[in-house]
Motif scaffolding. Structure first.
Motif, short mmCIF file in Angstrom:
data_model
loop_
_atom_site.label_atom_id
_atom_site.label_comp_id
_atom_site.label_asym_id
_atom_site.label_seq_id
_atom_site.Cartn_x
_atom_site.Cartn_y
_atom_site.Cartn_z
N ARG A 3 38.82 20.43 -20.55
CA ARG A 3 38.59 20.60 -21.96
C ARG A 3 39.76 21.32 -22.62
NH1 ARG A 3 33.69 20.18 -24.66
NH2 ARG A 3 33.74 21.28 -26.63
N ASP A 4 40.30 22.31 -21.91
CA ASP A 4 41.37 23.11 -22.50
C ASP A 4 42.68 22.33 -22.53
OD1 ASP A 4 39.48 25.19 -22.44
OD2 ASP A 4 39.94 25.45 -20.33
N PHE A 7 43.47 19.36 -25.47
CA PHE A 7 43.98 19.61 -26.80
C PHE A 7 45.48 19.93 -26.79
CE2 PHE A 7 39.48 20.37 -27.28
CZ PHE A 7 39.23 19.66 -28.42
N TYR A 10 48.36 22.81 -28.85
CA TYR A 10 48.16 23.09 -30.26
C TYR A 10 47.26 24.30 -30.47
CZ TYR A 10 47.18 22.35 -35.17
OH TYR A 10 47.05 22.51 -36.51
N TYR A 11 47.74 25.23 -31.29
CA TYR A 11 47.00 26.45 -31.56
C TYR A 11 46.74 26.55 -33.05
CZ TYR A 11 45.45 31.22 -30.85
OH TYR A 11 44.69 32.34 -30.79
N SER B 14 35.35 26.69 -23.47
CA SER B 14 36.66 27.19 -23.91
C SER B 14 36.59 28.65 -24.33
CB SER B 14 37.20 26.36 -25.08
OG SER B 14 37.20 25.01 -24.76
N THR B 17 39.18 31.11 -26.58
CA THR B 17 40.17 30.36 -27.35
C THR B 17 39.57 30.05 -28.72
OG1 THR B 17 39.44 28.12 -26.85
CG2 THR B 17 40.79 29.21 -25.19
N PRO B 18 40.39 29.53 -29.64
CA PRO B 18 39.83 29.19 -30.96
C PRO B 18 38.82 28.04 -30.89
CG PRO B 18 42.23 29.22 -31.02
CD PRO B 18 41.84 29.34 -29.59
N PHE B 19 38.79 27.32 -29.73
CA PHE B 19 37.87 26.18 -29.61
C PHE B 19 36.52 26.61 -29.05
CE2 PHE B 19 42.14 24.39 -29.07
CZ PHE B 19 42.16 23.56 -30.17
#
Lengths: 283, 292
Positions: A3-4, A7, A10-11, B14, B17-19
């Motif tokens: 999942r990590d 993406f 991108y932050y 997650s 993290t921002p997610f």
């Protein structure tokens, strides 16, 4: 677990840097990376580092996210530094143990090399950290559009790029699903020794390939059904437009580039008594 | 004995993290041996995350607070992980996408082989599993699973899980993408599997009709929390709760509600089509009796 990864780097913080035009960011990143190679003295490094830190602050990125990319090349940096330190033999000798000779020039070269690599990697990492993959692909397409004149199929290349980017998370998800299904049947993906794990991976790879082909087939049908390529000119839903912020960023970058070039060719590097700073304690 | 005992389970995707995304929020649930539990909930309610905890595919995040015990095994224990995987048989959504071997026999034998059983035992289990799902061993064993029809593929994939003879069977949307006839067949098959192979069954589904028909008990999830837990009649009786969770009522219940609104005196607690038909027949009979 994927999942990590899915993406990318991108932050998202929705800062001024994030909102810059992807094309501008691409070009400025290239300019920054190139200019790092023009930096000659410590003054230049200070300016380059200052610009980098300024960008990180404006982009509201955690410093750890930038340093994460440096961690990847740490080994190269360390080995390169040691080679430089011990193999440069000209200049004033400051230490000597048998065959090992350390010279002033060696120390300077080493420090500069380390700084250069760190600035290079962290500078380049700002692009994927602040730009989504889709924006990057769109930006590249736009920048490459002059190549259409020499019959490079820019649009198709861009389409392939976007599709590839689009499917990275999907394939990761699919891999996780299939892995879970096989793990649930006792496949030794996370429990056996290395050889059994490799064997067990076959039970994941075969379904993954089959489903990739199926997806490609379906996508081709879907493109066809929507008459993709039937018209010459495709328009974009999201038009990229330059804004004032982009002009400001460009001016800052140009000013930076000028300083670096002036420092190198005109002033002959602004003198900082760096020897005293580095060797003061040693000698 | 409880087959499954979940205590204070929360899960965040997650994390840090921002997610960050909360998928499960303080779940407490126990399932007795022999129950057929339907887990229902809207997309993103945490159903899949919950069931993947049952065989250790997802690890318990906060071990200090939360615990899951399945058939006497703590799912966070590494030692019993393999045994746990064979105790909880998991049939994922579209299980046919997990087929990989060049013959049906080899694919179904994958699980038993991983259990390190003897060749004879493996063969016996493959035969039995294919027989239970209704595929003839002699016809199908040597065929490639990729040449089969969609329904047959799904049966082979289910047989691949059944061959491990799990005590607990978990199915994630087992009838997704099937036509009505196929759905009915698979639902029948699930009943048969419960009787003959795995006494405890958990089904994740968003088809309330199917759940009303086959489940003993329904657990409704919404935003990672259990919002209803009881027999189908109890759960579907709480209309507002079901709708607040983003779920539909079974078709029969909705038809009954409309009929009642128009003055037809059917019982309000019908949940399956068969019950509704019985109700209507009863009313018709009563009316004819009145007319006589």
């Amino acid at each position: 677990m994927f999942r990590d990864v899915a993406f990318g780097q991108y932050y998202p913080t929705d800062s001024a840097v994030h909102r810059l035009d992807a094309r501008v960011k691409l070009l400025l990143t290239i300019a920054y990376v190139v200019s790092i190679f023009f930096v000659k003295g410590y003054f230049g490094f200070m300016v380059a580092a200052a610009l980098l830190i300024l960008t990180v602050i404006v982009a509201r990125l955690p410093i750890a996210s930038v340093l994460k990319s440096v961690r990847g090349i740490l080994l190269i940096v360390v080995i390169g530094a040691l080679l430089n330190l011990f193999l440069i033999k000209d200049g004033d000798v400051i230490a000597e143990w048998g065959v090992i000779v350390i010279t002033k020039k060696g120390v300077h070269t080493t420090i500069k090399m380390v700084l250069r690599l760190i600035l290079l990697i962290s500078g380049a990492s700002l692009l994927p950290l602040t730009t989504t993959p889709v924006e990057l692909a769109d930006g590249l397409e736009s920048l490459m559009s002059p190549l259409k004149l020499i019959r490079v199929p820019v649009r198709d290349i861009a389409m392939i790029m976007s599709i590839a980017l689009r499917f990275i998370p999907t394939l990761f998800e699919e891999t996780t699903k299939i892995m879970n299904a096989q793990k649930a049947r006792g496949a030794a993906i996370d429990t056996g020794n290395v050889f059994r794990r490799i064997g067990a991976m076959l039970s994941v790879l075969i379904p993954l390939f089959i489903s990739s082909f199926r997806r490609a087939d379906e996508l081709a049908f879907a493109l066809d059904a929507r008459c993709y390529n039937a018209t010459d000119r495709r328009t974009k839903m999201k038009k990229m437009r330059l804004r004032w912020a982009d002009a400001v960023a460009t001016v800052v970058a140009l000013a930076f580039f000028t300083v670096i070039l002036l420092d190198k060719y005109y002033f002959g590097t602004v003198g900082i008594d760096i020897d005293a700073m580095i060797f003061g304690g040693l000698l | 004995m409880q087959a499954i005992e979940i205590k204070n389970l929360s899960f965040i995707y997650s994390k840090g993290t921002p997610f960050e995304q909360k998928a499960l929020d303080d779940i407490n649930l126990s399932v007795a041996e022999g129950e057929l539990v339907g887990v229902v909930g809207a997309t993103g309610s945490g159903k899949s995350t919950l069931i993947q905890h049952l065989n250790g595919l997802i690890r318990v995040q906060d071990k200090k607070r939360a615990s899951i015990v399945v058939d006497g095994m703590d799912t966070s224990s590494k030692k019993t992980l393999r045994k746990l995987r064979f105790t909880v048989g998991m049939v994922f959504q579209y299980p046919e996408y997990q087929l990989f071997a060049d013959t049906v026999e080899k694919d179904v034998a994958f699980g038993p082989k991983n259990m390190k059983l003897g060749a004879e035992e493996i063969n016996a289990r493959v035969r039995r599993a294919l027989d239970v799902v209704g595929l003839d061993y002699d016809t199908f064993a040597t065929r490639s699973p990729f040449d089969l029809s969609g329904g047959e593929k799904r049966r082979v994939a289910i047989a691949g899980v059944i061959a491990m003879q799990p005590r607990i069977l978990v199915l994630d949307e087992p009838v997704a993408g099937l036509d009505p006839a196929g759905r009915a067949e698979i639902l029948d098959l699930i009943g048969k599997l419960k009787r003959e192979v795995s006494p405890t069954v958990i089904i994740v589904s968003h088809s309330m009709d199917d759940m009303a028909q086959i489940a003993d008990r329904i657990v409704a999830l919404s935003h990672g929390k259990i919002v209803a837990d009881g027999s189908p009649r109890e759960v579907f009786g709480k209309r507002e709760l079901v709708e607040a969770a983003g779920l539909e009522l079974p078709t029969a219940t909705r038809v009954a509600d409309k009929l009642i609104a128009r003055g037809v005196p059917v019982k309000p607690d019908v949940i399956t089509m068969a019950e509704l038909a019985d109700e209507l027949a009863r009313l018709k009979g009563a009316k004819e009796a009145d007319n006589v």
